[in-house]
Write an enzyme that holds these catalytic residues in place. Structure first.
Site, short mmCIF file in Angstrom:
data_model
loop_
_atom_site.label_atom_id
_atom_site.label_comp_id
_atom_site.label_asym_id
_atom_site.label_seq_id
_atom_site.Cartn_x
_atom_site.Cartn_y
_atom_site.Cartn_z
N LYS A 65 -5.50 -19.62 -2.37
CA LYS A 65 -4.10 -19.18 -2.42
C LYS A 65 -3.60 -18.88 -1.01
CE LYS A 65 -3.07 -14.73 -3.45
NZ LYS A 65 -2.20 -14.04 -2.50
N ASN A 66 -4.40 -18.13 -0.24
CA ASN A 66 -3.92 -17.64 1.07
C ASN A 66 -3.97 -18.69 2.16
OD1 ASN A 66 -3.31 -15.33 -0.23
ND2 ASN A 66 -5.02 -14.13 0.60
N ARG A 87 5.68 -11.60 -1.32
CA ARG A 87 5.84 -11.22 0.08
C ARG A 87 5.55 -12.37 1.02
NH1 ARG A 87 5.71 -7.01 1.75
NH2 ARG A 87 4.52 -7.68 3.56
N CYS A 131 4.87 -3.16 -1.65
CA CYS A 131 4.18 -3.58 -2.89
C CYS A 131 3.20 -2.47 -3.23
CB CYS A 131 3.50 -4.93 -2.70
SG CYS A 131 1.96 -4.80 -1.83
N ARG A 162 3.46 -2.45 3.92
CA ARG A 162 3.36 -3.84 4.42
C ARG A 162 4.61 -4.30 5.17
NH1 ARG A 162 0.61 -7.32 -0.23
NH2 ARG A 162 0.20 -8.71 1.52
N PRO A 163 4.93 -3.62 6.26
CA PRO A 163 6.09 -4.02 7.06
C PRO A 163 5.87 -5.38 7.73
CG PRO A 163 4.84 -2.32 8.18
CD PRO A 163 4.23 -2.47 6.82
N VAL A 164 6.93 -5.95 8.29
CA VAL A 164 6.82 -7.25 8.98
C VAL A 164 7.30 -7.10 10.43
CG1 VAL A 164 6.95 -8.71 6.93
CG2 VAL A 164 9.07 -7.91 8.02
N ASP A 165 7.16 -5.88 10.98
CA ASP A 165 7.64 -5.64 12.34
C ASP A 165 6.96 -6.53 13.38
OD1 ASP A 165 5.49 -3.82 11.41
OD2 ASP A 165 5.37 -3.33 13.53
N GLN A 166 5.70 -6.86 13.16
CA GLN A 166 4.98 -7.71 14.13
C GLN A 166 5.49 -9.15 14.10
OE1 GLN A 166 2.66 -6.25 16.31
NE2 GLN A 166 3.65 -4.47 15.34
N ASP A 201 -9.76 -8.05 0.37
CA ASP A 201 -9.43 -8.68 -0.92
C ASP A 201 -10.62 -8.71 -1.87
OD1 ASP A 201 -7.16 -11.20 0.43
OD2 ASP A 201 -6.95 -9.06 0.04
N ILE A 217 -7.65 -1.46 5.77
CA ILE A 217 -6.53 -2.38 6.04
C ILE A 217 -5.24 -1.90 5.41
CG2 ILE A 217 -5.69 -4.75 5.78
CD1 ILE A 217 -8.12 -4.59 7.63
N ARG A 252 -1.00 -14.35 -10.48
CA ARG A 252 -0.43 -14.71 -9.17
C ARG A 252 -1.50 -15.37 -8.30
NH1 ARG A 252 2.81 -10.22 -6.17
NH2 ARG A 252 2.71 -11.99 -4.76
C1 EPZ Z 1 -2.64 -11.31 3.98
O1 EPZ Z 1 -1.59 -10.40 3.76
C2 EPZ Z 1 -3.07 -11.78 2.61
N1 EPZ Z 1 -1.96 -12.48 1.95
C3 EPZ Z 1 -3.53 -10.58 1.77
O2 EPZ Z 1 -4.01 -11.07 0.53
C4 EPZ Z 1 -4.69 -9.90 2.50
O3 EPZ Z 1 -5.08 -8.75 1.78
C5 EPZ Z 1 -4.24 -9.50 3.91
O4 EPZ Z 1 -3.75 -10.67 4.61
C6 EPZ Z 1 -5.38 -8.90 4.72
O5 EPZ Z 1 -6.44 -9.81 4.80
C7 EPZ Z 1 -1.69 -13.76 2.31
O6 EPZ Z 1 -2.35 -14.33 3.17
C8 EPZ Z 1 -0.56 -14.42 1.60
P1 EPZ Z 1 -1.65 -8.38 7.16
P2 EPZ Z 1 -0.69 -9.92 5.02
O7 EPZ Z 1 -0.35 -8.72 7.80
O8 EPZ Z 1 -0.62 -11.00 6.03
C9 EPZ Z 1 -0.04 -4.16 8.65
C10 EPZ Z 1 -4.29 -11.09 -1.77
O9 EPZ Z 1 -4.83 -10.27 -2.51
N2 EPZ Z 1 1.10 -4.92 9.22
O10 EPZ Z 1 -2.91 -8.97 7.71
O11 EPZ Z 1 0.58 -9.38 4.47
C11 EPZ Z 1 -0.08 -4.23 7.13
O12 EPZ Z 1 0.75 -3.23 6.57
C12 EPZ Z 1 -3.37 -10.63 -0.67
O13 EPZ Z 1 -4.48 -12.33 -1.81
C13 EPZ Z 1 2.11 -4.22 9.91
O14 EPZ Z 1 2.06 -3.00 10.03
O15 EPZ Z 1 -1.56 -8.74 5.60
C14 EPZ Z 1 -1.54 -4.01 6.82
O16 EPZ Z 1 -1.80 -2.62 6.83
C15 EPZ Z 1 -3.14 -9.14 -0.74
N3 EPZ Z 1 3.14 -4.92 10.44
C16 EPZ Z 1 -2.26 -4.67 8.00
O17 EPZ Z 1 -1.27 -4.78 9.05
C17 EPZ Z 1 3.24 -6.29 10.34
O18 EPZ Z 1 4.20 -6.88 10.87
C18 EPZ Z 1 -2.79 -6.07 7.71
O19 EPZ Z 1 -1.76 -6.78 7.09
C19 EPZ Z 1 2.21 -6.98 9.64
C20 EPZ Z 1 1.15 -6.27 9.10
#
Ligand code: EPZ
Length: 416
Positions: free
Chosen positions: A22-23, A92, A116, A121-125, A304, A326, A396
């Site tokens: 999926k990812n 997301r 969620c 899970r912000p997207v600031d980065q 995960d 995480i 999902r």
């Molecule tokens: C990906 O989510 C996966 N989803 C998630 O899988 C997985 O749990 C996660 O990576 C960690 O491995 C997909 O790939 C579609 P992150 P993602 O950005 O990219 C913080 C599943 O079960 N963060 O690596 O959204 C964030 O809040 C799903 O299949 C910011 O603060 O995760 C988290 O604490 C669930 N600002 C940490 O970083 C940002 O701009 C890691 O998040 C981005 C992230």
């Protein structure tokens, strides 16, 4: 709302074929926005999130054709540069259209994903990185408005390792002017799979598989064919299932070279495994041993898989501790497992589990994708019947899980 009815106590015996990841599939589908050529993608899993992503992409004008596990995309006629809230709020990963639309068309309007169950899970980065590449970004009315005539390569270091953040910036950088360096890049195999596809489309990327990606922008990307990698989380989920129920299963179509952290812990649990190039034969007899771990970024123990291993720990012969580093709220499954008779205590981001001899079936509720999978595992190990509600969460990210498990002996029925 669909439910699953599970009668526990059945051993698992037989073959299970693992689906595409999926990812990896979700960012790879978004790469279709980057080219006017044909992308022919195989091993695309039948998942609700994939259906949602294809709907989101089709409404931009991207041509989408799906036959079985093959999806063909063509981005020659894209005319709507946005991702509406109605679709983004259900998934997301929709944020992954932002980088490609901006890079190829110079503008994008993408709904901010809500939070969620597992965290804010912000997207600031994602936003900071795109601004570093020259994008002008404003946020208004729950939407991200981004524009930039031509992105310009830059050196970017995200504040934390972010999987989709890395993927968004990587896709954007492939069409930027000049060189982009992504430091602190995520090294998950799904990021590598996307990078390999982008290179097949003509992108110039060095450092693939490491925490430092160097991208030389090109004028355009062409079409390509690509097989999505096998889902390491689905595979490890089924291995946790047989560790909890006992049995002898053969996983087919797996990638065994990207699962070391999970396989090491499964061996500690007592699972006996014969690991081939794309198969895993797993045999479990007797009570699981407890395993403690902290989740961390790849190649460390995957977040995960945290809930699924906790399910096995609930019936293990001893105590264990699980730390989630995480996400800030990824223990939603704990209360539900305690309803099944587990003995789990939470203290901040660490859960302490005392293994019990048997769980007992009860009605429980799924709260998020991997929590749902962990409740299926716990229910299959429990005495008696469990009803899991809200299993749209499960659909999902798992391709017909109850069908695959029934085929190897589980007593599991979907109630409409
Ligand atoms: C990906 O989510 C996966 N989803 C998630 O899988 C997985 O749990 C996660 O990576 C960690 O491995 C997909 O790939 C579609 P992150 P993602 O950005 O990219 C913080 C599943 O079960 N963060 O690596 O959204 C964030 O809040 C799903 O299949 C910011 O603060 O995760 C988290 O604490 C669930 N600002 C940490 O970083 C940002 O701009 C890691 O998040 C981005 C992230």
């Amino acid at each position: 709302m669909d439910k699953l009815q599970i009668v526990g106590g059945k051993r698992l015996d037989g073959d299970i074929t693992i689906s595409g990841a999926k990812n990896a599939a979700l960012p790879i589908l978004c790469a279709g926005l980057l080219t006017a050529g044909d992308l022919v993608l195989t091993n695309v899993p039948h998942l609700h999130d994939v259906k949602t992503m294809l709907k989101l992409l089709a409404q931009t004008g991207l041509a989408v054709k799906q036959e079985g596990e093959t999806v063909t995309l063509n981005g020659a006629a894209i005319d709507t540069l946005e991702a509406p809230y109605e679709l983004v709020k259900t998934m997301r990963a929709s944020i992954l259209v932002l980088g490609p639309l901006l890079a190829r068309f110079g503008q994008a309007k993408v709904s901010l994903p809500g939070g969620c169950a597992i965290g804010s899970r912000p997207v600031d980065q994602h936003i900071k990185g795109l601004e570093a590449l020259g994008a002008e970004i404003t946020i208004e009315g729950g939407y991200i408005y981004a524009k930039c005539a031509k992105l310009k390569g830059a050196s970017i270091r995200t504040e934390m390792i972010t999987v989709t953040g890395t993927e968004n910036l990587l896709m954007a950088a492939t069409l930027a002017d000049g060189e982009t360096i992504l430091e602190n890049a995520a090294q998950e195999p799904e990021v590598t799979d996307l990078a390999n596809l982008l290179v097949a489309m003509g992108a110039k990327i060095d450092g693939i598989g490491t925490g430092r990606l160097v991208i030389q922008g090109v004028a355009a990307l062409h079409g390509a064919s690509h097989a999505v990698i096998s889902d390491r989380i689905e595979a490890a989920t089924f291995l946790c299932a047989v560790a909890a129920t006992g049995g002898d299963i053969l996983l087919r179509n797996t990638r065994t070279d990207i699962m070391d952290a999970a396989l090491d812990k499964l061996r500690d649990i007592g699972l006996v495994m014969e690991v081939g190039a794309d198969t895993i034969r797993a045999t479990m007899n007797g009570r699981p041993r407890p395993v403690s771990f902290s989740t961390t970024e790849y190649p460390g123990f995957p977040t995960d898989m945290q809930a699924q291993f906790m399910a096995v720990n609930t019936i293990a012969g001893g105590a264990s501790r699980v730390t989630e580093t995480i996400f800030e709220n990824r223990f939603m499954h704990v209360q539900e497992m305690n309803r099944l008779g587990a003995a789990i205590r939470i203290d901040g981001n660490t859960a302490s589990i005392s293994g019990v001899a048997r769980l007992r079936g009860a009605p429980v509720m799924a709260t998020d994708l991997r929590a749902s999978a962990s409740l299926v595992i716990a229910a299959m190990a429990a005495d008696g019947t469990t009803i899991i509600d809200r299993i749209y969460h499960l659909d999902r990210g798992y391709d017909r899980m109850e069908v695959k498990l029934s085929a190897v002996g589980a007593d599991i029925v979907r109630l409409q």
